[in-house]
Motif scaffolding. Structure first.
Motif, short mmCIF file in Angstrom:
data_model
loop_
_atom_site.label_atom_id
_atom_site.label_comp_id
_atom_site.label_asym_id
_atom_site.label_seq_id
_atom_site.Cartn_x
_atom_site.Cartn_y
_atom_site.Cartn_z
N LYS A 47 24.11 -8.66 -117.70
CA LYS A 47 22.38 -8.42 -117.68
C LYS A 47 21.97 -9.62 -117.48
CE LYS A 47 18.57 -7.79 -120.87
NZ LYS A 47 17.98 -6.92 -122.39
N VAL A 48 20.97 -10.04 -116.69
CA VAL A 48 20.36 -11.36 -116.65
C VAL A 48 18.86 -11.92 -117.29
CG1 VAL A 48 19.51 -13.00 -114.84
CG2 VAL A 48 21.22 -11.31 -113.80
N SER A 58 13.99 -9.90 -113.67
CA SER A 58 14.20 -8.93 -112.71
C SER A 58 14.63 -9.48 -111.44
CB SER A 58 12.99 -8.17 -112.13
OG SER A 58 12.02 -8.94 -112.04
N VAL A 62 22.48 -10.90 -107.66
CA VAL A 62 23.48 -11.46 -108.43
C VAL A 62 24.54 -11.96 -106.93
CG1 VAL A 62 24.84 -10.83 -110.23
CG2 VAL A 62 22.96 -10.68 -109.98
N LYS A 75 20.47 -7.44 -105.92
CA LYS A 75 19.52 -7.94 -106.97
C LYS A 75 19.53 -6.77 -108.82
CE LYS A 75 16.49 -9.33 -104.00
NZ LYS A 75 14.84 -8.88 -102.69
N SER A 76 19.22 -7.78 -109.61
CA SER A 76 19.70 -7.13 -110.59
C SER A 76 17.95 -6.35 -110.80
CB SER A 76 19.02 -8.26 -112.37
OG SER A 76 17.87 -8.96 -111.59
N ASN A 77 17.99 -5.29 -111.26
CA ASN A 77 16.99 -4.61 -111.47
C ASN A 77 15.97 -4.64 -112.23
OD1 ASN A 77 17.98 -3.82 -114.03
ND2 ASN A 77 18.85 -1.39 -113.94
N GLY A 80 16.44 -5.95 -115.35
CA GLY A 80 17.79 -7.71 -115.80
C GLY A 80 18.78 -7.40 -116.19
N ARG A 81 18.99 -5.46 -116.00
CA ARG A 81 20.63 -5.15 -115.38
C ARG A 81 21.12 -5.20 -113.55
NH1 ARG A 81 21.73 -3.32 -120.01
NH2 ARG A 81 20.05 -3.83 -122.05
N PHE A 82 22.50 -5.09 -113.77
CA PHE A 82 23.29 -5.33 -112.16
C PHE A 82 24.39 -4.78 -112.82
CE2 PHE A 82 24.50 -9.38 -114.23
CZ PHE A 82 26.25 -9.03 -113.84
N VAL A 96 24.55 -16.35 -109.89
CA VAL A 96 23.16 -16.03 -109.83
C VAL A 96 22.12 -16.95 -109.88
CG1 VAL A 96 21.34 -14.68 -112.08
CG2 VAL A 96 24.05 -14.77 -112.24
#
Length: 146
Positions: A47-48, A58, A62, A75-77, A80-82, A96
């Protein structure tokens, strides 16, 4: 078996048990090879988020790096997750980047068989730019001829 026989009528080759067994063996070896290659592939999740507020970031880019070569990028969703799937065991770096934040690189991410590393990354916001007001006054120009 009758379906295979009809297919062979078009090829005008006789259908034999040896032919069927040979093709079945090739199919089984192929499926086994595919299963073995997928069994060694792992996943990296993470997670970012913003380092100050903790809010997810978002659309952060990454990148998964191995031996200074980018393997995958995503790209993170919205949360913020990837998730990188089909990752071979080994040592990786994760880079990132996100608009308005300092880039971050996490070195030495270990991927081992039957383990899913979870890498949470917190990005620091870039310093705010102060507004500067520029005022232009009328100027008088003097033309000098030589």
């Amino acid at each position: 078996m009758e379906f295979l026989w009809h297919m062979h009528l078009f090829n005008k080759k006789p259908l034999t048990k040896i032919y069927v067994m040979k093709n079945l063996a090739i199919l089984l070896v192929s499926l086994f090879s595919l299963a073995c290659s997928l069994a060694n592939a792992e996943t990296i999740k993470g997670k970012v988020s913003d380092a100050i507020s903790g809010k997810p970031i978002s659309t952060a880019i990454v990148s998964l790096i191995k031996a200074d070569k980018e393997i995958k990028s995503l790209k993170s969703n919205a949360d913020g997750r990837f998730s990188f799937t089909q990752v071979d065991p080994g040592t990786y770096s994760i880079k990132v980047k996100a608009k308005g934040y300092k880039p971050l690189t996490r070195e030495g991410v270990q991927v081992k068989s039957n383990q899913t590393p979870v890498i949470n990354l917190q990005l620091s916001p870039l310093p705010r730019v102060k507004e500067v007001e520029v005022e232009v006054k009328e100027m008088e120009l003097e033309i000098v001829e030589e």
